[in-house]
Scaffold this motif. Structure first.
Motif, PDB file in Angstrom:
ATOM      1  N   PRO A 370       0.837  -1.209   0.000  1.00  0.00           N
ATOM      2  CA  PRO A 370       0.000   0.000   0.000  1.00  0.00           C
ATOM      3  C   PRO A 370       0.868   1.254   0.000  1.00  0.00           C
ATOM      4  N   ALA A 371       0.418   2.258  -0.721  1.00  0.00           N
ATOM      5  CA  ALA A 371       1.163   3.521  -0.784  1.00  0.00           C
ATOM      6  C   ALA A 371       0.810   4.387   0.416  1.00  0.00           C
ATOM      7  N   ASP A 372       1.020   3.824   1.612  1.00  0.00           N
ATOM      8  CA  ASP A 372       0.887   4.569   2.862  1.00  0.00           C
ATOM      9  C   ASP A 372       2.285   5.088   3.191  1.00  0.00           C
ATOM     10  N   LEU A 373       2.507   6.364   2.952  1.00  0.00           N
ATOM     11  CA  LEU A 373       3.860   6.914   2.943  1.00  0.00           C
ATOM     12  C   LEU A 373       3.939   8.209   3.739  1.00  0.00           C
ATOM     13  N   VAL A 374       5.145   8.523   4.160  1.00  0.00           N
ATOM     14  CA  VAL A 374       5.383   9.788   4.836  1.00  0.00           C
ATOM     15  C   VAL A 374       6.637  10.422   4.254  1.00  0.00           C
ATOM     16  N   VAL A 375       6.545  11.722   4.006  1.00  0.00           N
ATOM     17  CA  VAL A 375       7.685  12.515   3.529  1.00  0.00           C
ATOM     18  C   VAL A 375       8.076  13.454   4.664  1.00  0.00           C
ATOM     19  N   PHE A 376       9.375  13.461   5.015  1.00  0.00           N
ATOM     20  CA  PHE A 376       9.763  14.276   6.169  1.00  0.00           C
ATOM     21  C   PHE A 376      11.168  14.819   6.025  1.00  0.00           C
ATOM     22  N   ASP A 377      11.395  15.889   6.793  1.00  0.00           N
ATOM     23  CA  ASP A 377      12.723  16.487   6.932  1.00  0.00           C
ATOM     24  C   ASP A 377      13.199  16.176   8.339  1.00  0.00           C
ATOM     25  N   PRO A 378      14.209  15.319   8.502  1.00  0.00           N
ATOM     26  CA  PRO A 378      14.601  14.901   9.849  1.00  0.00           C
ATOM     27  C   PRO A 378      15.363  15.945  10.651  1.00  0.00           C
ATOM     28  N   SER A 379      15.764  17.024  10.018  1.00  0.00           N
ATOM     29  CA  SER A 379      16.601  18.004  10.725  1.00  0.00           C
ATOM     30  C   SER A 379      15.931  19.357  10.934  1.00  0.00           C
ATOM     31  N   ALA A 380      14.674  19.493  10.535  1.00  0.00           N
ATOM     32  CA  ALA A 380      13.993  20.783  10.696  1.00  0.00           C
ATOM     33  C   ALA A 380      13.703  21.041  12.175  1.00  0.00           C
ATOM     34  N   PRO A 381      14.212  22.143  12.745  1.00  0.00           N
ATOM     35  CA  PRO A 381      14.018  22.411  14.171  1.00  0.00           C
ATOM     36  C   PRO A 381      12.698  23.143  14.432  1.00  0.00           C
ATOM     37  N   PHE A 382      12.163  22.937  15.630  1.00  0.00           N
ATOM     38  CA  PHE A 382      10.972  23.688  16.037  1.00  0.00           C
ATOM     39  C   PHE A 382      10.840  23.611  17.555  1.00  0.00           C
ATOM     40  N   ILE A 383      10.008  24.492  18.098  1.00  0.00           N
ATOM     41  CA  ILE A 383       9.658  24.465  19.516  1.00  0.00           C
ATOM     42  C   ILE A 383       8.269  23.849  19.637  1.00  0.00           C
ATOM     43  N   MET A 384       8.132  22.801  20.449  1.00  0.00           N
ATOM     44  CA  MET A 384       6.844  22.153  20.602  1.00  0.00           C
ATOM     45  C   MET A 384       5.876  23.065  21.367  1.00  0.00           C
ATOM     46  N   ARG A 406      10.274  17.416  10.835  1.00  0.00           N
ATOM     47  CA  ARG A 406       9.009  17.985  10.352  1.00  0.00           C
ATOM     48  C   ARG A 406       8.394  17.055   9.314  1.00  0.00           C
ATOM     49  N   ILE A 407       7.124  16.736   9.515  1.00  0.00           N
ATOM     50  CA  ILE A 407       6.387  15.960   8.526  1.00  0.00           C
ATOM     51  C   ILE A 407       5.991  16.901   7.388  1.00  0.00           C
ATOM     52  N   ILE A 408       6.473  16.603   6.186  1.00  0.00           N
ATOM     53  CA  ILE A 408       6.131  17.422   5.021  1.00  0.00           C
ATOM     54  C   ILE A 408       4.801  16.982   4.434  1.00  0.00           C
ATOM     55  N   ALA A 409       4.592  15.672   4.353  1.00  0.00           N
ATOM     56  CA  ALA A 409       3.356  15.146   3.767  1.00  0.00           C
ATOM     57  C   ALA A 409       3.112  13.729   4.257  1.00  0.00           C
ATOM     58  N   THR A 410       1.839  13.393   4.407  1.00  0.00           N
ATOM     59  CA  THR A 410       1.418  12.035   4.756  1.00  0.00           C
ATOM     60  C   THR A 410       0.418  11.566   3.713  1.00  0.00           C
ATOM     61  N   LEU A 411       0.657  10.362   3.180  1.00  0.00           N
ATOM     62  CA  LEU A 411      -0.219   9.815   2.142  1.00  0.00           C
ATOM     63  C   LEU A 411      -0.780   8.470   2.599  1.00  0.00           C
ATOM     64  N   VAL A 412      -2.067   8.271   2.382  1.00  0.00           N
ATOM     65  CA  VAL A 412      -2.729   7.005   2.650  1.00  0.00           C
ATOM     66  C   VAL A 412      -3.264   6.479   1.328  1.00  0.00           C
ATOM     67  N   GLU A 413      -2.729   5.325   0.908  1.00  0.00           N
ATOM     68  CA  GLU A 413      -3.048   4.745  -0.405  1.00  0.00           C
ATOM     69  C   GLU A 413      -2.873   5.776  -1.529  1.00  0.00           C
ATOM     70  N   GLY A 414      -1.779   6.531  -1.399  1.00  0.00           N
ATOM     71  CA  GLY A 414      -1.414   7.491  -2.424  1.00  0.00           C
ATOM     72  C   GLY A 414      -2.110   8.821  -2.338  1.00  0.00           C
ATOM     73  N   GLU A 415      -3.112   8.932  -1.468  1.00  0.00           N
ATOM     74  CA  GLU A 415      -3.875  10.182  -1.346  1.00  0.00           C
ATOM     75  C   GLU A 415      -3.291  11.030  -0.218  1.00  0.00           C
ATOM     76  N   LEU A 416      -3.108  12.318  -0.487  1.00  0.00           N
ATOM     77  CA  LEU A 416      -2.539  13.246   0.486  1.00  0.00           C
ATOM     78  C   LEU A 416      -3.556  13.500   1.595  1.00  0.00           C
ATOM     79  N   VAL A 417      -3.184  13.182   2.857  1.00  0.00           N
ATOM     80  CA  VAL A 417      -4.073  13.434   3.990  1.00  0.00           C
ATOM     81  C   VAL A 417      -3.510  14.494   4.928  1.00  0.00           C
ATOM     82  N   HIS A 418      -2.272  14.885   4.684  1.00  0.00           N
ATOM     83  CA  HIS A 418      -1.676  15.971   5.472  1.00  0.00           C
ATOM     84  C   HIS A 418      -0.516  16.564   4.719  1.00  0.00           C
TER      85      HIS A 418
END
Length: 421
Positions: A370-384, A406-418
């Motif tokens: 399944p194209a359940d995928l996440v795109v992320f930047d592992p070094s992007a800093p932020f304050i929670m 930082r999560i750039i994008a989340t896909l469930v079965e190829g569809e962008l959900v975030h």
């Protein structure tokens, strides 16, 4: 619609690789890895692309406490945190212990959640530890595992019968490995810190004792078994022996026990009150080492929403638990940044191993998955900032802390959900 993602840093937990490449998605599935560029081309410019997180042990407070968390709010939080599959706990009000209740929450989840939801069911009726549920009927209704959560079954004969019946149906049983009498009323781990703070405490041996009993019953019954949270170094040797002896046993650790210790409680900060209580630093390091060598298989969020009223109480009286669907990913990166494990190993514990344990197709980068995928930047800093969390409840111990990832994008079965691409 066909999409090819190029210039991606592919994090493959099955092959334990981290390399630049491309991936093609069509009809909700991965159709090629490093194949020809077809369809819509999306340049990820070096961002990481990995299987979506599969999170076992998420509490969603429907039915009974919808003001704390709903399937809509938890689904949005999961998508924002890179979690594409949530496996929900049955410790609701009422407990999920009948096919009718299970079907109700399954329909609600399908309607409201943008991510996939797989429910667990209680092992005994009302999680009371006296009469086992109709495991077969609940399996047919969609239950992927059975657990009484933190209500430890004290009647060993009832537990043995439930495990035997689960074994006959191939059902997975998840146990909470704490000796219940020793653990009752405790809100800290015994030691100097608990003594100085005057907090009721429990010895780490309570975990060892609970695990020893469960392993003995698994050896007796041959059941499939998963320990929800291993948090102390004392529990590692029996877990290793059980695996070496060929028992069908796996174990998890919560993100909070992996990244925090008892000193974080400081002056009675109730957002750090969780169950089991936070351990000493030596135990935390032992958990990371056990994760690195494969003794511990899975990292859970143990997402437990609590409202402000239940947390703004004296430490002993405050409710246990913390939200973690959105903090699981950046908190886990702390372990990678410490140099103790690499990103593919982390992703195996977050995605591949939980999917394998539950028999799900998710958690892998391979053709046909399944194209359940996440795109992320592992070094992007932020304050929670807890008030920016999508969960209804805001009880995170990481509020105000500097984090990375930082999560750039989340896909469930190829569809962008975030996010956006």
């Amino acid at each position: 619609m066909t999409t090819t993602y190029i210039n991606a840093r592919l994090i493959n937990p099955a092959t334990r690789t981290d390399a630049l490449g491309g991936l093609t998605v069509a009809n909700g599935q991965i159709t090629a890895i490093d194949g020809p560029q077809v369809g819509t081309i999306v340049d990820l410019d070096g961002a990481c692309l990995a299987p979506g997180i599969v999170d076992i042990g998420v509490k969603i407070c429907e039915p009974g406490e919808r003001h704390k968390e709903s399937y809509a709010s938890a689904g949005a939080a999961a998508a924002a945190g890179g979690v594409t599959t949530i496996v929900t706990r049955p410790d609701t009000d009422p407990a999920i212990d009948t096919p009718e209740v299970l079907e109700f929450i399954a329909k609600r989840a399908e309607k409201d959640s943008p991510v996939k939801v797989h429910p667990m069911a209680a092992l005994t009726k009302g999680r009371a530890g006296s009469e086992m549920v109709e495991i077969g009927f609940l399996q047919d209704a969609g239950a992927v595992a059975f657990t009484d959560c933190d209500h430890v079954i004290t009647n060993t004969k009832v537990y043995q019968r439930a495990l035997t019946y689960a074994r006959s149906l191939g059902a997975l049983v998840i146990g909470h490995v704490q000796e219940p009498t020793l653990s009752k009323g405790a809100c800290a781990t015994s030691g100097k810190f608990a003594s100085l703070r005057g907090l009721p405490a429990v010895s780490p041996m309570a975990e060892r004792m609970g695990l020893d009993r469960d392993i003995a019953l698994v050896e007796m019954t041959g059941a499939k078994y998963h320990a929800d949270q291993i948090t102390t170094a004392r529990a590692i040797p029996p877990l290793k022996r059980a695996k070496a002896n060929g028992l069908d046993v796996t174990a998890g650790v919560s993100i909070h026990h992996l990244t925090l210790n008892e000193l974080d409680v400081a002056n009675y900060r109730t957002f750090f009150k969780i169950k089991p209580p936070l351990r000493c630093e030596d135990d935390r390091i032992a958990m990371i080492e056990a994760l690195a060598d494969g003794t511990i298989d899975i990292i859970h969020s143990m997402h437990t929403p609590q409202d402000e009223e239940s947390k703004r109480l004296p430490f002993e009286e405050a409710a246990s638990g913390a939200v973690a669907l959105e903090t699981l990913f950046p908190a886990a990166l702390r372990v990678v940044n410490s140099g103790m494990i690499d990103l593919p190993t982390l992703w195996a514990a977050l995605s591949l191993n939980p999917a394998n344990r539950l028999g799900l197709a998710q958690g892998r980068l391979e053709v046909g998955a399944p194209a359940d995928l996440v795109v992320f930047d592992p070094s992007a800093p932020f304050i929670m900032d807890r008030f920016k969390l999508k969960s209804k409840s805001k009880n995170t111990p990481f509020d105000g802390q500097r984090m990375e990832g930082r999560i750039i994008a989340t896909l469930v079965e190829g569809e962008l959900v975030h996010g956006t691409l």
